[in-house]
Design a protein around this motif. Sequence first.
Motif, PDB file in Angstrom:
ATOM      1  N   PHE A   1     -10.808  62.323  41.262  1.00 50.48           N
ATOM      2  CA  PHE A   1      -9.943  62.154  40.100  1.00 50.48           C
ATOM      3  C   PHE A   1     -10.329  63.220  39.094  1.00 50.48           C
ATOM      4  N   SER A   2      -9.366  64.023  38.704  1.00 50.92           N
ATOM      5  CA  SER A   2      -9.632  65.122  37.784  1.00 50.92           C
ATOM      6  C   SER A   2      -9.397  64.706  36.344  1.00 50.92           C
ATOM      7  N   GLU A   3     -10.428  64.783  35.537  1.00 52.46           N
ATOM      8  CA  GLU A   3     -10.274  64.493  34.117  1.00 52.46           C
ATOM      9  C   GLU A   3      -9.476  65.586  33.407  1.00 52.46           C
ATOM     10  N   LYS A   4      -9.510  66.796  33.965  1.00 54.41           N
ATOM     11  CA  LYS A   4      -8.786  67.907  33.335  1.00 54.41           C
ATOM     12  C   LYS A   4      -7.279  67.704  33.411  1.00 54.41           C
TER      13      LYS A   4
ATOM     14  N   GLU B   1      -7.342  78.893  40.478  1.00 54.45           N
ATOM     15  CA  GLU B   1      -7.191  77.443  40.613  1.00 54.45           C
ATOM     16  C   GLU B   1      -7.345  76.778  39.256  1.00 54.45           C
ATOM     17  N   LEU B   2      -6.408  75.897  38.942  1.00 58.24           N
ATOM     18  CA  LEU B   2      -6.428  75.179  37.678  1.00 58.24           C
ATOM     19  C   LEU B   2      -7.419  74.023  37.667  1.00 58.24           C
ATOM     20  N   ASP B   3      -7.467  73.263  38.765  1.00 58.05           N
ATOM     21  CA  ASP B   3      -8.072  71.935  38.770  1.00 58.05           C
ATOM     22  C   ASP B   3      -9.442  71.909  39.450  1.00 58.05           C
TER      23      ASP B   3
ATOM     24  N   GLY C   1     -11.022  69.367  40.354  1.00 59.52           N
ATOM     25  CA  GLY C   1     -10.946  68.360  41.404  1.00 59.52           C
ATOM     26  C   GLY C   1     -10.423  68.942  42.697  1.00 59.52           C
ATOM     27  N   VAL C   2      -9.440  69.813  42.599  1.00 58.32           N
ATOM     28  CA  VAL C   2      -8.898  70.481  43.782  1.00 58.32           C
ATOM     29  C   VAL C   2      -9.961  71.370  44.409  1.00 58.32           C
ATOM     30  N   GLN C   3     -10.724  72.076  43.567  1.00 54.69           N
ATOM     31  CA  GLN C   3     -11.783  72.929  44.105  1.00 54.69           C
ATOM     32  C   GLN C   3     -12.831  72.099  44.831  1.00 54.69           C
ATOM     33  N   ASP C   4     -13.170  70.931  44.303  1.00 56.18           N
ATOM     34  CA  ASP C   4     -14.125  70.045  44.979  1.00 56.18           C
ATOM     35  C   ASP C   4     -13.611  69.626  46.352  1.00 56.18           C
ATOM     36  N   ILE C   5     -12.313  69.294  46.428  1.00 56.09           N
ATOM     37  CA  ILE C   5     -11.724  68.921  47.712  1.00 56.09           C
ATOM     38  C   ILE C   5     -11.811  70.097  48.686  1.00 56.09           C
ATOM     39  N   ALA C   6     -11.487  71.291  48.212  1.00 52.96           N
ATOM     40  CA  ALA C   6     -11.551  72.477  49.070  1.00 52.96           C
ATOM     41  C   ALA C   6     -12.971  72.707  49.592  1.00 52.96           C
ATOM     42  N   GLN C   7     -13.974  72.472  48.758  1.00 52.07           N
ATOM     43  CA  GLN C   7     -15.350  72.672  49.185  1.00 52.07           C
ATOM     44  C   GLN C   7     -15.755  71.711  50.304  1.00 52.07           C
TER      45      GLN C   7
ATOM     46  N   PRO D   1     -16.757  87.505  51.033  1.00 53.64           N
ATOM     47  CA  PRO D   1     -16.984  88.298  49.815  1.00 53.64           C
ATOM     48  C   PRO D   1     -15.733  89.019  49.330  1.00 53.64           C
ATOM     49  N   ARG D   2     -14.699  89.066  50.131  1.00 50.47           N
ATOM     50  CA  ARG D   2     -13.463  89.725  49.714  1.00 50.47           C
ATOM     51  C   ARG D   2     -12.546  88.791  48.926  1.00 50.47           C
ATOM     52  N   ILE D   3     -13.001  87.564  48.690  1.00 49.71           N
ATOM     53  CA  ILE D   3     -12.235  86.614  47.891  1.00 49.71           C
ATOM     54  C   ILE D   3     -12.944  86.364  46.566  1.00 49.71           C
ATOM     55  N   THR D   4     -12.237  86.596  45.464  1.00 52.87           N
ATOM     56  CA  THR D   4     -12.740  86.304  44.121  1.00 52.87           C
ATOM     57  C   THR D   4     -12.000  85.080  43.599  1.00 52.87           C
ATOM     58  N   ARG D   5     -12.747  84.025  43.254  1.00 51.25           N
ATOM     59  CA  ARG D   5     -12.156  82.783  42.777  1.00 51.25           C
ATOM     60  C   ARG D   5     -12.243  82.708  41.256  1.00 51.25           C
ATOM     61  N   LEU D   6     -11.111  82.445  40.629  1.00 54.39           N
ATOM     62  CA  LEU D   6     -11.052  82.272  39.178  1.00 54.39           C
ATOM     63  C   LEU D   6     -10.575  80.862  38.877  1.00 54.39           C
ATOM     64  N   MET D   7     -11.174  80.226  37.870  1.00 54.00           N
ATOM     65  CA  MET D   7     -10.752  78.896  37.439  1.00 54.00           C
ATOM     66  C   MET D   7      -9.982  79.016  36.129  1.00 54.00           C
ATOM     67  N   GLY D   8      -8.837  78.343  36.072  1.00 56.16           N
ATOM     68  CA  GLY D   8      -8.043  78.340  34.851  1.00 56.16           C
ATOM     69  C   GLY D   8      -6.576  78.154  35.170  1.00 56.16           C
ATOM     70  N   ASP D   9      -5.781  78.058  34.122  1.00 56.21           N
ATOM     71  CA  ASP D   9      -4.333  77.934  34.253  1.00 56.21           C
ATOM     72  C   ASP D   9      -3.769  79.313  34.580  1.00 56.21           C
ATOM     73  N   ALA D  10      -3.116  79.448  35.727  1.00 57.00           N
ATOM     74  CA  ALA D  10      -2.599  80.752  36.146  1.00 57.00           C
ATOM     75  C   ALA D  10      -1.692  81.354  35.080  1.00 57.00           C
TER      76      ALA D  10
END
Length: 280
Positions: A81-84, A158-160, A162-168, A180-189
């Motif tokens: 459950f994402s509080e964000k 990725e915004l959420d 909670g979604v990142q936790d599921i992906a992990q 290493p060719r993937i850069t992950r950014l968190m925030g509202d696109a």
Amino acid sequence: MLMILSYIQARELLEARDRGRVVVETSPDLGISSVSAELGLDGVSFASGERLDWPMLEKIRQDLMKCYAVSAQGIQPVQRFSEKTNRLCSLLPTTGAPSMLIAGFVMHRIKEIDPWQHAQRMVAALAPVRGQVLDTATGLGYTAILAAREAEQVTTIELDPGVQDIAQMNPWSRELFTNPRITRLMGDAHEVVLGLADKSFDYIMHDPPTLKLAGDLYSSAFYRELYRVLSRGGRIFHYIGDPGGKAGGNFTHGVVQRLRDAGFARVVRRAEAHGVVAYK
């Protein structure tokens, strides 16, 4: 490595028990690999050390909407459950790569195709994918993973949390965190893209959540920002859903018109990928 099971593996183990089998091969990671499992009177013992009793497996078999993580403490549904965002996210099993439910909405195509296969179609719609790629909505990371197998670098947003936790926890998403060719950014696109440099990407993968969850990502203002960060001669794939669906025609027409208004010179419908490709 965390063991993740769905009703598919649970059903296979229970059916093997009913046939009198004592040793079977099963998948600990939703179909990616297999391990040996011993079937006893009380439950199943896996070669990797985990053990489940039959009532636990029966619980998993009866739940068609969730995947389960197996640990020494038993089984837990793969959900957050994402509080964000105030939304519940969970890993949704399919016959192939899992999808994800966010606030009850399925995040991928799962009818007659699994999410991984559909991600392949979306990336293929832009092929050949080279140079710098922007992926505007990470989710489980399938498009980012597949694009990174060809491109020089993929930046995914990725915004959420909670979604990142599921992906992990999702076995099919491992490359998202190891390549290493993937850069992950968190925030509202919608906000993150404002800070990206002009003409800094050769390709864009735009596979946003449903309009009800992410209306800003379908707006004219956002399309203008995508046009700005795309290099001359670049292309964007935009997933828009089934063009043959009840509201598909009108919705697609609106997206195409807004892309053209944002400056894209040509917009081509790609029915096999349920989207369009727009050219700068």
